[in-house]
Design an enzyme around this catalytic site. Structure first.
Site, short mmCIF file in Angstrom:
data_model
loop_
_atom_site.label_atom_id
_atom_site.label_comp_id
_atom_site.label_asym_id
_atom_site.label_seq_id
_atom_site.Cartn_x
_atom_site.Cartn_y
_atom_site.Cartn_z
N HIS A 107 -37.62 22.56 28.69
CA HIS A 107 -37.88 22.12 30.01
C HIS A 107 -39.07 21.15 29.79
CE1 HIS A 107 -36.87 26.21 31.82
NE2 HIS A 107 -35.75 25.37 31.98
N ARG A 132 -31.54 35.61 31.08
CA ARG A 132 -31.94 36.02 29.79
C ARG A 132 -33.18 36.93 29.55
NH1 ARG A 132 -32.88 29.49 29.11
NH2 ARG A 132 -30.67 29.04 29.76
N ARG A 150 -30.30 12.80 29.80
CA ARG A 150 -30.89 13.98 29.09
C ARG A 150 -30.36 14.42 28.24
NH1 ARG A 150 -30.43 20.07 31.41
NH2 ARG A 150 -31.97 21.07 30.15
N GLU A 161 -37.16 16.18 37.47
CA GLU A 161 -36.88 15.83 36.18
C GLU A 161 -35.97 14.47 36.08
OE1 GLU A 161 -35.46 20.04 35.76
OE2 GLU A 161 -35.80 19.71 33.75
N ASN A 220 -27.42 13.81 33.38
CA ASN A 220 -27.65 15.10 32.97
C ASN A 220 -26.30 15.66 32.85
OD1 ASN A 220 -28.17 17.58 32.43
ND2 ASN A 220 -30.02 17.60 34.08
#
Ligand code: ADP
Length: 379
Positions: free
Chosen positions: A180, A241, A91, A365, A7
């Site tokens: 996601h 964010r 990923r 993940e 990743n």
């Protein structure tokens, strides 16, 4: 079969080696501060020494060589040779409309991922560099790209289309993509197992609440809506964010603050959300402590955060006309019972009406990427 999961972020690489299909994590680690004078390698395995050391990784390609050295090193390694690894799963953040499933990496796939860098300029280039690094060490090993956007490619057009002139979708593919996806898919699949019901009969809302936060509506195992949009900026209030805002605010700030649009977007990405509201930072633990001390901005940050999650759960229950379970995952979702209680406590009527279960399922993940990689190559 040993499957390495990689990743790559803008200045880091995280990795984990799995023995598949047993799903056993053999080793994992990270290289951080890539591109700086001193990068940091951390490497852990169950049976060998843990390693923390400074290394020189001027780019992701060099970082991949360091990663393979760690996996094969005398004191902390777990492999005799890098080519004990039989597959590598990467990923990749943006697969746009091209990649609805994981893809076996070849020249054509690489060209497409490169082409999508215009949609994810911060994310896709590091992944490409990581893939190139792996190819240079292990040219014969099969590599698979697993996309953050792929799970959401089942979202119907009524939910992915923005109500702006249609030509912009045709010309530029401006639409909701969602992110996601690997996490939402993993926890939805696990939820079905926990509930002992087939995924094909369930209406779920999955809440991934980490630093980045997103909610997805998952019906019959398919994503039918999600809160992140064309970029990961839309939706929930997150660590830094803003999530949803009126786009007219951008022009207003450009004029009032005399800053360029790019600066406003940076503020919305890096200085907003929990950080911007609380003035404390992006760590929910600190904000909860401050709220308990009576800090009003910390209270407000948490209220905005929780309220937005409630709104999305309600909206998705309406969109699916049902809600069998709400699943919480990622840093806040897994560890902050108070936040879960605030969300669930505020929608009691809805939960009662649909007999909704609340589940906490730790996301994984990396394992999901290993499973997708193994699944593709086994076919
Ligand atoms: P990322 O999206 O960077 O992977 P995480 O999933 O680790 O982030 O989520 C970060 C958020 O989760 C922070 O707000 C942090 O406060 C919260 N968090 C992480 N771990 C814990 C924990 N053990 N207890 C409470 N909160 C936690």
């Amino acid at each position: 079969m040993l499957v390495l999961v990689v990743n790559c972020g803008s200045s880091s690489v995280k990795y984990q080696l799995f023995d598949m299909p047993k799903k056993i994590s053999v080793a994992k680690g990270s290289i951080e501060r890539i591109g700086e004078a001193r990068s940091l390698l951390s490497h852990k395995s169950q049976k060998r020494d843990t390693l923390h050391k400074t290394v020189t990784a001027k780019d992701h390609k060099r970082a991949m060589q360091i990663l393979f050295d760690a996996l094969t090193c005398d004191s902390c390694g777990v492999l005799d040779r890098p080519d004990d690894i039989k597959a590598i799963g990467h990923r990749v953040v943006h697969g746009a409309e091209i990649f609805k499933n994981p893809a076996l990496i070849n020249k054509k796939v690489l060209k497409s991922i490169r082409g999508l860098s215009r949609l994810a300029p911060l994310h896709n280039p590091p992944s490409l560099a990581g893939i190139a690094g792996c190819i240079s060490v292990l040219p014969e090993v099969k590599q698979v790209a697993v996309f953050d956007t792929a799970f959401h490619q089942t979202i119907p057009d009524k939910a992915f289309t923005y109500a702006i002139p249609y030509e912009y979708y045709k010309k530029y593919r401006i639409r909701r993509y969602g992110f996601h996806g690997t996490s939402h898919k993993y926890v939805a699949t696990e939820a079905a197992r926990v509930l002992k019901r087939p995924l094909s009969r369930l209406k779920l809302v999955t809440c991934h609440l980490g630093n980045g936060c997103s909610v997805a509506a998952v019906e019959k195992g398919k994503s039918v809506d999600t809160s992140m949009g064309f970029t990961p900026l839309e939706g929930l209030a997150m660590g830094t964010r803003s999530g949803d805002i009126d786009p007219a605010i951008v022009k207003f700030l450009v004029e009032k603050e005399r800053i360029p649009v790019s600066k406003v977007i940076e503020i919305l990405n890096k200085k907003s959300g929990l950080t911007g509201l609380s003035g404390i930072g992006n760590d929910m633990r600190d904000i909860l402590k401050a709220k308990d001390r009576g800090d009003n901005r910390a209270r407000l940050a948490i209220d905005v955060f929780v309220y937005r999650i409630k709104k999305y759960i309600g909206a998705y229950a309406a969109a699916m006309d049902g809600l069998d379970a709400v699943i919480f995952t990622a840093g806040i979702g897994e560890n902050q019972g108070r936040i879960r209680q605030m969300v669930a406590g505020g929608i009691r009527g809805l939960l009662k009406k649909f007999k909704t279960r609340i589940l906490v399922i730790p996301t994984n993940e990396e394992l999901m990427i290993a499973e997708e990689t193994y699944g593709l190559l086994k076919r």
